[in-house]
Write an enzyme that holds these catalytic residues in place. Structure first.
Site, mmCIF file in Angstrom:
data_model
loop_
_atom_site.group_PDB
_atom_site.id
_atom_site.type_symbol
_atom_site.label_atom_id
_atom_site.label_comp_id
_atom_site.label_asym_id
_atom_site.label_seq_id
_atom_site.Cartn_x
_atom_site.Cartn_y
_atom_site.Cartn_z
ATOM 1 N N LYS A 200 48.117 57.092 7.872
ATOM 2 C CA LYS A 200 48.302 58.073 6.793
ATOM 3 C C LYS A 200 49.034 59.300 7.325
ATOM 4 C CE LYS A 200 46.382 61.654 5.075
ATOM 5 N NZ LYS A 200 47.552 62.420 4.591
ATOM 6 N N GLU A 275 42.271 64.657 18.172
ATOM 7 C CA GLU A 275 43.129 65.628 18.876
ATOM 8 C C GLU A 275 43.242 66.827 17.945
ATOM 9 O OE1 GLU A 275 45.620 67.855 19.942
ATOM 10 O OE2 GLU A 275 47.259 66.405 19.665
ATOM 11 N N CYS A 309 49.802 72.371 18.744
ATOM 12 C CA CYS A 309 48.367 72.524 19.046
ATOM 13 C C CYS A 309 48.176 73.103 20.436
ATOM 14 C CB CYS A 309 47.645 71.202 18.883
ATOM 15 S SG CYS A 309 48.475 69.841 19.659
ATOM 16 N N GLU A 406 42.988 79.781 15.739
ATOM 17 C CA GLU A 406 44.314 79.178 15.867
ATOM 18 C C GLU A 406 45.176 79.661 14.701
ATOM 19 O OE1 GLU A 406 44.762 74.834 15.149
ATOM 20 O OE2 GLU A 406 45.834 74.842 17.050
HETATM 21 P P1 NAI Z 1 44.585 69.163 8.245
HETATM 22 O O1 NAI Z 1 43.661 68.894 9.369
HETATM 23 O O2 NAI Z 1 44.012 69.371 6.888
HETATM 24 O O3 NAI Z 1 45.651 67.955 8.118
HETATM 25 C C1 NAI Z 1 45.890 66.970 9.097
HETATM 26 C C2 NAI Z 1 45.816 65.589 8.461
HETATM 27 O O4 NAI Z 1 44.484 65.364 7.995
HETATM 28 C C3 NAI Z 1 46.710 65.401 7.236
HETATM 29 O O5 NAI Z 1 47.224 64.090 7.250
HETATM 30 C C4 NAI Z 1 45.746 65.576 6.089
HETATM 31 O O6 NAI Z 1 46.153 64.925 4.904
HETATM 32 C C5 NAI Z 1 44.504 64.943 6.651
HETATM 33 N N1 NAI Z 1 43.251 65.342 5.995
HETATM 34 C C6 NAI Z 1 42.957 66.542 5.426
HETATM 35 N N2 NAI Z 1 41.703 66.527 4.931
HETATM 36 C C7 NAI Z 1 41.192 65.301 5.204
HETATM 37 C C8 NAI Z 1 39.931 64.685 4.956
HETATM 38 N N3 NAI Z 1 38.960 65.330 4.316
HETATM 39 N N4 NAI Z 1 39.746 63.422 5.382
HETATM 40 C C9 NAI Z 1 40.716 62.764 6.031
HETATM 41 N N5 NAI Z 1 41.930 63.291 6.284
HETATM 42 C C10 NAI Z 1 42.162 64.550 5.879
HETATM 43 O O7 NAI Z 1 45.474 70.389 8.651
HETATM 44 P P2 NAI Z 1 46.259 71.412 7.672
HETATM 45 O O8 NAI Z 1 45.371 71.787 6.538
HETATM 46 O O9 NAI Z 1 47.558 70.834 7.349
HETATM 47 O O10 NAI Z 1 46.471 72.631 8.645
HETATM 48 C C11 NAI Z 1 45.433 73.604 8.808
HETATM 49 C C12 NAI Z 1 45.378 74.112 10.215
HETATM 50 O O11 NAI Z 1 45.002 73.029 11.059
HETATM 51 C C13 NAI Z 1 46.681 74.619 10.805
HETATM 52 O O12 NAI Z 1 46.940 75.940 10.481
HETATM 53 C C14 NAI Z 1 46.422 74.436 12.273
HETATM 54 O O13 NAI Z 1 45.656 75.514 12.741
HETATM 55 C C15 NAI Z 1 45.574 73.182 12.336
HETATM 56 N N6 NAI Z 1 46.375 71.994 12.649
HETATM 57 C C16 NAI Z 1 46.340 71.513 13.927
HETATM 58 C C17 NAI Z 1 47.126 70.429 14.273
HETATM 59 C C18 NAI Z 1 47.129 69.886 15.653
HETATM 60 O O14 NAI Z 1 48.122 69.346 16.081
HETATM 61 N N7 NAI Z 1 46.038 69.937 16.371
HETATM 62 C C19 NAI Z 1 48.045 69.805 13.324
HETATM 63 C C20 NAI Z 1 47.960 70.346 11.994
HETATM 64 C C21 NAI Z 1 47.162 71.412 11.696
#
Ligand code: NAI
Ligand code: MG
Length: 503
Positions: A200, A275, A309, A406
């Site tokens: 996904k 991660e 990240c 972050e």
């Molecule tokens: P997110 O964690 O919501 O999104 C990442 C993935 O998880 C996306 O594919 C999203 O559709 C999916 N997702 C979201 N809610 C879910 C759920 N309940 N169950 C299963 N999958 C789910 O991150 P978002 O909202 O885009 O970004 C928020 C913050 O997260 C950013 O500002 C940053 O601080 C952090 N982040 C960290 C990342 C990393 O590489 N460690 C990457 C993206 C965001």
């Protein structure tokens, strides 16, 4: 409109892909979602809609998992494929990524906003490389022969051995900051180990995962081995994370959602790797070569618009060089050429989305209300798209939100320290995260003393954000569970079977 902002800057292949209808991949077929719903994909440089993608529902996830389960069946073509042929297939995927590197870099830049030049030499090149690297492991997932000495069966001998087997059907949920690279980091090892996958992509950036899936089909992957369902976290990601037909979930994203995934996987105790976020300390000692440390520390935070990240987002500068470093990084920030990612001269692009723009802007405002000051930046750039200025915050308390949380944007918090042993180590480790750390010094003893004291999964010394398929990556503390890349990642996708034969 400036041609480098929109679809006009795309080559013929990328343009063809953008204008074709986006579908989801289930059991080797490109189909619409059962709900018929779609969502919009934006160009972050302009905020304009450039395409639509299918909004996958629970039914689509069920169908994708069912296809992945069939493809994992004992008698499937995939399970019967020899490790060597699996390796050749992975090689072909890596080769196809390189063959289409310009197209993929353009799509990535359009979708995510990142500079197209960077997308080509970093994201796309590393994505190809992990397939080539993992191709070599397909033939090397070997077990061992064991000498048993069982006390309670005197006289019986045993031939015992261990065997590595694929973990099964894997659900992979990835973020938007490195869309094709995160897809590749997840898919290459899972396929190398013989798993089947439901992927996904992030709702912000589904384009390159879809194009990659086409290339993977072209390479000859049997149907059902890879399924791709685009959609939102709550409606597509959550049903995948909790699906009883999924043996293992691999997630990259926010720590907040990582915790939800843990709960979802707890029902049937799925295997899980995570991660997650970071707030990584980057440390410049008095003896550092500042001609390298200043640009190095600047790009440690500003690379990928800070949406990394492992970004070096907390800069600790030893007192003697503090003023020079802060001034140097502020000058570096002011000198960055901002613009749309598709403009080849752009060095700093927009953030990925309106959401991320709002989030990062909120942190900039919080920094001010918490009494910190700005060495540079602090606001929006331009009047369209999701651009923010590269920003350096100083004089923030260690407990401030901008220091602890972050931000995931081009926002650095810089602070001074004097004593390494007691003060610096304590403050650098004062974080719920433990993903990465950096050290800039020319004193090898100081470096070796400091490395083991930093609670982080990666420590870069006199460099930063260096990634390689052979180097494991992952977090201590709330930055995650498990490692990606290196041979360590194979543990994420393999079970160990112990076989004991009496004779
Ligand atoms: P997110 O964690 O919501 O999104 C990442 C993935 O998880 C996306 O594919 C999203 O559709 C999916 N997702 C979201 N809610 C879910 C759920 N309940 N169950 C299963 N999958 C789910 O991150 P978002 O909202 O885009 O970004 C928020 C913050 O997260 C950013 O500002 C940053 O601080 C952090 N982040 C960290 C990342 C990393 O590489 N460690 C990457 C993206 C965001
Ligand atoms: Mg979210």
């Amino acid at each position: 409109m400036d041609g480098s902002k929109g679809l006009e800057a795309l080559g013929a292949e990328a343009r063809k892909f953008i204008s074709s209808p986006k579908k989801i991949l289930i059991d080797g077929e490109w189909v619409n979602s059962t709900s018929g719903e779609t969502f919009e994909i934006y160009n972050p440089a302009t905020g304009q809609v450039v395409a639509h993608a299918q909004s996958g529902s629970k039914e689509d996830v069920n169908a994708a998992v069912a296809a992945a389960r069939r493809a994992f069946d004992d008698h499937s073509e995939w399970r019967k494929m020899s490790p060597s042929n699996r390796g050749k297939l992975l090689h072909r995927i890596g080769d196809l990524i390189l063959k289409h590197q310009d197209e993929l870099a353009q799509l990535e830049s359009l979708d995510n906003g990142k500079p197209v030049v960077v997308a080509k030499v970093a994201d796309v090149a590393l994505a190809a490389d992990i397939f080539h690297y993992m191709a070599g492991w397909t033939t090397k997932a070997d077990g061992g022969v064991l000498d048993l000495s069982v006390p309670f069966t005197p006289g019986t001998e045993y031939h015992a051995y261990t065997k590595r087997e694929p973990i099964g059907v894997v659900g992979q949920i990835i973020p938007w900051n490195f869309p094709i690279l995160m897809a590749a980091w997840k898919l290459a090892p899972a396929l190398a180990c013989g798993c089947t996958v439901v992927l996904k992509p992030a709702e912000e950036t589904p384009l390159t995962a879809l194009r990659l899936a086409e290339l993977i089909q072209e390479a000859g992957l049997p149907k059902g081995v890879l399924n791709v369902v685009t959609g939102f976290g709550e409606t597509t990601g959550a049903p995948l994370a909790s699906h009883p037909g999924v043996d293992k979930v691999a997630f990259t994203g926010s720590t907040e959602v990582g915790k939800l995934i843990v709960k979802a996987a707890a029902n049937d105790l799925k295997k899980l790797t995570l991660e997650l976020g970071g707030k990584s300390p980057n440390i410049i000692l008095n003896d550092a070569d500042l001609s390298k440390a200043i640009p190095g520390a600047a790009s440690a935070i500003f690379f990928n618009q800070g949406q990394t990240c492992s970004a070096g987002s907390r800069l600790f500068i030893q007192d003697k060089v503090y003023d020079e470093v802060v001034a140097g990084i502020a000058a570096y920030a002011k000198g960055l050429k901002m613009g749309p990612g598709l403009d080849p001269s752009t060095q700093l692009g927009p953030l990925v989305s309106q959401n991320q723009f709002d989030r990062v802007s909120g942190y900039m405002a919080a920094g001010k209300t918490e009494g910190a000051s700005l060495a540079t930046g602090g606001g929006r750039w331009g009047n369209e798209g999701y651009f923010v200025e590269p920003t350096v915050i100083i004089n923030a308390a260690d407990s401030a939100k901008v220091v602890q949380e972050e931000i995931f944007g081009p926002v650095l918090v810089a602070t001074r320290f004097s004593d390494v042993d007691d003060e610096l180590v304590r403050r650098a480790n004062d974080s719920v995260y433990g993903l990465a750390a950096g050290i800039w010094s020319q004193d090898v003893s100081k470096i070796h003393k400091l490395v083991p004291r930093l609670r982080a999964g990666t420590v870069w010394v006199n460099c930063y954000n260096i990634f390689d398929a052979s180097m494991p990556f992952g977090g201590y503390k709330q930055s995650g569970w498990g490692r990606e890349m290196g041979h360590q990642v194979l543990n994420n996708y393999l079970e160990t079977k112990a076989v004991c034969i009496a004779y």
